[in-house]
Write a protein that holds these residues in place. Structure first.
Motif, PDB file in Angstrom:
ATOM      1  N   SER A  13       0.847  -1.194   0.000  1.00  0.00           N
ATOM      2  CA  SER A  13       0.000   0.000   0.000  1.00  0.00           C
ATOM      3  C   SER A  13       0.881   1.242   0.000  1.00  0.00           C
ATOM      4  CB  SER A  13      -0.908  -0.002   1.234  1.00  0.00           C
ATOM      5  OG  SER A  13      -0.137   0.137   2.412  1.00  0.00           O
ATOM      6  N   ASP A  15       0.908   3.511   2.102  1.00  0.00           N
ATOM      7  CA  ASP A  15       1.429   3.771   3.447  1.00  0.00           C
ATOM      8  C   ASP A  15       2.349   2.659   3.954  1.00  0.00           C
ATOM      9  OD1 ASP A  15      -0.849   2.156   3.665  1.00  0.00           O
ATOM     10  OD2 ASP A  15      -1.655   3.185   5.405  1.00  0.00           O
ATOM     11  N   PHE A  17       2.237  -0.871   3.861  1.00  0.00           N
ATOM     12  CA  PHE A  17       1.803  -2.151   4.429  1.00  0.00           C
ATOM     13  C   PHE A  17       1.709  -3.226   3.351  1.00  0.00           C
ATOM     14  CE2 PHE A  17       0.194   1.044   7.391  1.00  0.00           C
ATOM     15  CZ  PHE A  17       0.713   0.550   8.575  1.00  0.00           C
ATOM     16  N   GLY A  20      -2.936  -6.380   5.735  1.00  0.00           N
ATOM     17  CA  GLY A  20      -3.772  -5.604   6.633  1.00  0.00           C
ATOM     18  C   GLY A  20      -3.617  -6.084   8.070  1.00  0.00           C
ATOM     19  N   LEU A 152      -4.531   3.286   1.106  1.00  0.00           N
ATOM     20  CA  LEU A 152      -3.933   3.450   2.433  1.00  0.00           C
ATOM     21  C   LEU A 152      -4.616   2.430   3.338  1.00  0.00           C
ATOM     22  CD1 LEU A 152      -4.058   7.347   2.636  1.00  0.00           C
ATOM     23  CD2 LEU A 152      -2.066   5.934   2.091  1.00  0.00           C
ATOM     24  N   LEU A 153      -3.878   1.402   3.762  1.00  0.00           N
ATOM     25  CA  LEU A 153      -4.478   0.376   4.626  1.00  0.00           C
ATOM     26  C   LEU A 153      -4.610   0.855   6.066  1.00  0.00           C
ATOM     27  CD1 LEU A 153      -2.953  -3.005   3.398  1.00  0.00           C
ATOM     28  CD2 LEU A 153      -5.223  -2.061   2.958  1.00  0.00           C
ATOM     29  N   GLY A 154      -3.764   1.789   6.477  1.00  0.00           N
ATOM     30  CA  GLY A 154      -3.880   2.367   7.814  1.00  0.00           C
ATOM     31  C   GLY A 154      -3.337   1.510   8.936  1.00  0.00           C
ATOM     32  N   GLY A 155      -2.936   0.302   8.655  1.00  0.00           N
ATOM     33  CA  GLY A 155      -2.384  -0.587   9.677  1.00  0.00           C
ATOM     34  C   GLY A 155      -2.092  -1.936   9.076  1.00  0.00           C
ATOM     35  N   ARG A 158       4.123  -4.034   8.011  1.00  0.00           N
ATOM     36  CA  ARG A 158       4.930  -3.176   7.137  1.00  0.00           C
ATOM     37  C   ARG A 158       6.016  -3.994   6.438  1.00  0.00           C
ATOM     38  NH1 ARG A 158       4.060   2.072   7.275  1.00  0.00           N
ATOM     39  NH2 ARG A 158       3.109   3.015   9.092  1.00  0.00           N
TER      40      ARG A 158
END
Length: 191
Positions: A13, A15, A17, A20, A152-155, A158
């Motif tokens: 992603s 961000d 990741f 998820g 953007l998965l947000g979490g 990584r």
């Protein structure tokens, strides 16, 4: 030692990741992580996504982290075309014999050397954040092939956590625009 490049192939992603949140058996890509692989819907096409997919399947050996190997059901011993699978792990239980062409390694350098030799003149495909980090730290990772997905998965998990390494320069090799991912290849430079 073989001259085959060791190349990480990873969907990611924006961000950073690669899975998820809550990735585990039964939910291998975490919550929402399947979105990172929508570009594979076009893997059989004549377009960019098909080209990138065919390149990955033209590799001559695989290096995988143990967690990735287990979450993938050990690929039933065959990742693609019977190529050798080299699995990096911290520990091997007595009697745990991996299926098919897979073999466990606790030494990252031995794993890399044997994978290069097995691949002959083809690239070595790397799967898994842990394997990528170990190979990078050992100076054995040559290239990154990142499939950057516009989400953007947000979490989640990584690709690269803080490594403790000096900065690593990346040389752009190519950029291809696919149907739902930008395929970026970088050569790993000096640290």
């Amino acid at each position: 030692m073989g001259d085959a490049p060791i190349r990480l192939y990873m969907s990611m992603s924006v961000d950073g990741f690669i899975a998820g949140p809550d990735d585990r058996k039964g939910q291998e890509l975490g919550r929402g992580g399947g979105r990172l692989f929508n570009w594979l819907d076009e893997r059989m096409s004549a377009g960019v996504d098909g080209q990138v997919y065919r390149e990955a399947l033209a590799t001559g050996a695989v290096i995988s982290g143990r967690r990735t190997f287990e979450l993938a059901g050990r690929w039933q011993g065959d990742h693609h075309d019977g190529v050798p699978i080299h699995v990096l792990t911290h520990h091997v239980e007595a009697g745990d014999v991996p299926p098919g062409s897979a073999k466990f390694y606790t030494d990252v350098n031995a794993c890399a050397v044997e994978a290069r030799e097995a691949a002959q003149d083809r690239a070595v495909l790397v799967h898994g954040a842990g394997a990528a980090q170990a190979l990078l730290a050992a100076g054995q990772l040559d290239e990154l092939e990142l499939h950057l997905v516009p989400v953007l998965l947000g979490g989640g998990r990584r690709l690269f956590e803080a490594t403790g390494l000096d900065p690593v320069e990346l040389e752009p090799v190519r950029r291809l625009e696919g149907s739902d991912a930008t395929h970026l290849r970088y050569r790993i430079g000096t640290r």
